[in-house]
Design an enzyme around this catalytic site. Structure first.
Site: not given
Ligand code: GDG
Length: 461
Positions: A155, A363
């Site tokens: 990921h 990322d």
């Molecule tokens: C890893 C990889 C890759 C965030 N704050 C809150 C919240 N979130 C949710 C977001 C989004 C998720 O968490 C974060 O996903 P990301 O993709 O931005 O980043 P990582 O957590 O680092 O995830 C990344 C991912 O895996 C999938 O393969 O894209 O590159 O690092 O859905 O909305 N959700 C809630 N409250 C928050 O305060 N409910």
């Protein structure tokens, strides 16, 4: 259809709706196809002798979870996964710490996972392993005679060879990768970095574009961009309760430009740089004073790792500094929220914000970028300002692509977004949402599973 076995560090249980996109998508897949989800239950026990597997079921899906010991938590989870692998794979050698104990704990925990899992596998199962916590799992299973198809999806990014070479046990790690049948990456850049390492450092060769021969194995190495459940996220952003929140956000006398950032409080997300860019926006374009507000939602994560405590202090100092320098009785430039916000509120905040600011320093993909696009009103959409170092930038080229290290570049992009004519916003958004739909969570999962189900391909002589 063969049974699917998913392995990840943490298992999203039967009631994971709140966790959002990916977990729900994998769970739906398991329920439809029938299968098992195996991993850590998030708990610790004082001693390895107390580790026992727990089992639960939801329709066709079985969940098998195990605890780890307190020592494992320190050395495997905090020490190796989050203190060594996470920074190295995000190109942050300056933050990586390597110790022999942590490396041993990583092998030990994976070995223990494999020991339990091997006894639960049937010869026909296909095994889908997720992410950096469990890279050696295939190798540990193979050592126990498991011959099933096993694939891994990473990921997070995969760095260029020079970065990985700095890791003391890079050779061991790459040999562990080499025991999978399929390795999936988020982007072409990650795939190319991996193949370059295999070819330049391990004597591997490409049999064709996505077929690598290395360490006596033939591995499919492909790209499967992760996505979101577009319709369900868009639906949340359109609900009447969301509309009420948006009205509140735009209420009279309040700023006219809402800029939103949502990220786990992680040093890879570039939050201090983002705040500095916002400060540059106010300096370079003072007409935005009293008009623009940055709402930064940054829920805590991995608090026990020092680098995470440091980033929190830096961010709090910076937002205080900016608010002190620019703020007034009736205007707070930075609204910083250090807690988890419910998903439906996030959707409303995205829809009510004219700019989605997604500026990680590195990322894997970044799902927030996709969620921001999905939440927009297509007849009057906001603008996505996106770091070139997010995997998402390889796909979402119609965003305003920026260098997150260059505060002036990001500030200029924000200003461009603020004054962007509606027709241009609509045009860019239409192109972006088409791509977000094309690469959604279902297609990601479907693509990976088709490749995993496919029989091994014969090689050219
Ligand atoms: C890893 C990889 C890759 C965030 N704050 C809150 C919240 N979130 C949710 C977001 C989004 C998720 O968490 C974060 O996903 P990301 O993709 O931005 O980043 P990582 O957590 O680092 O995830 C990344 C991912 O895996 C999938 O393969 O894209 O590159 O690092 O859905 O909305 N959700 C809630 N409250 C928050 O305060 N409910």
């Amino acid at each position: 259809m063969r049974r699917l076995v998913v392995v990840s560090n943490r298992v999203a249980g039967p009631d994971c709706q709140a966790a959002g996109g990916l977990a729900v998508c994998v769970l739906d897949g398991l329920r439809e196809r029938g299968g098992m989800w195996f991993g850590w239950n998030g708990e610790t026990v004082p001693d390895a002798s107390e580790i026992g597997a727990a089992c639960s079921r939801l329709e066709n899906a079985i969940f098998v979870t195990v605890p780890i010991t307190e020592e494992d938590y320190q050395e495997y989870y905090l020490g190796y996964c989050n203190g060594a692998l996470w920074p190295v794979l995000h190109y942050r050698l300056d933050l990586a710490r390597f110790t022999q104990e942590n490396g041993e704990a990583y092998r030990r925990v994976n070995d223990r996972f494999a020991e339990t899992l091997a006894s639960l596998l049937s010869p026909d199962d296909v095994v889908w392993v997720h992410d950096y916590h469990v890279i050696p799992l295939a190798s540990c299973l193979r050592d126990r005679g498991v011959r099933n198809r096993i694939g891994i999806f990473l990921h997070i990014p995969f760095p260029p060879p020079d970065v990985l070479l700095a890791m003391p046990d890079h050779e061991w790690l790459m040999n562990a990768f080499a025991r999978y049948d399929l390795i999936g990456f988020q982007t072409k850049t990650d795939q190319a970095n991996f193949c370059r390492f295999a070819c330049e450092q391990m004597g591997g060769e490409m049999a064709c574009d996505d077929l690598l021969r290395v360490a006596g194995n033939t591995i499919s190495v492909s790209v499967f961009p992760v996505g979101i459940d577009v319709e369900s996220f868009a639906e949340m952003a359109r609900r009447p309760e969301a509309e009420k929140r948006i009205q509140w956000l735009h209420r009279r006398g309040e700023p006219r430009v809402n800029i939103i950032g949502v990220d786990r409080l992680d040093y890879t997300k570039g939050l201090p740089d983002r705040l500095r860019s916002f400060r540059r926006l106010l300096e370079l374009y003072p007409q935005n004073c009293k008009a623009a507000t940055l709402m930064q939602i940054a829920p805590p994560t991995r608090k026990e790792v020092k680098a995470y405590a440091d980033i929190r202090h830096e961010l709090e100092a910076l937002s205080g500094e900016i608010n002190g320098q620019f703020g007034d009785f009736d205007w707070t430039p930075v609204r910083y929220v250090h807690r988890n916000v419910p998903r439906d509120i996030l959707a409303a905040l995205f829809r009510g914000s004219q700019i989605g600011l997604v500026t990680p320093l590195r990322d894997g993909m970044n799902l927030v970028a996709k969620e921001y696009v999905a939440a927009q009103d297509e007849s009057n959409p906001g603008v996505l300002v996106l770091s070139r170092f997010a995997g998402a930038a390889e796909y979402l080229q119609e965003a305003l692509i920026v260098n997150p290290y260059d505060a002036d570049d990001v500030a200029q992009a924000m200003q461009r977004a603020i004054v962007m004519p509606r027709e241009e916003r609509i045009e860019r958004h239409a192109a972006l949402i088409a791509k977000v739909r094309e690469h959604d969570a279902r297609n990601w999962m479907g693509g990976f599973l088709r490749a995993l189900d496919a029989p091994a391909r014969p090689l050219a002589a």
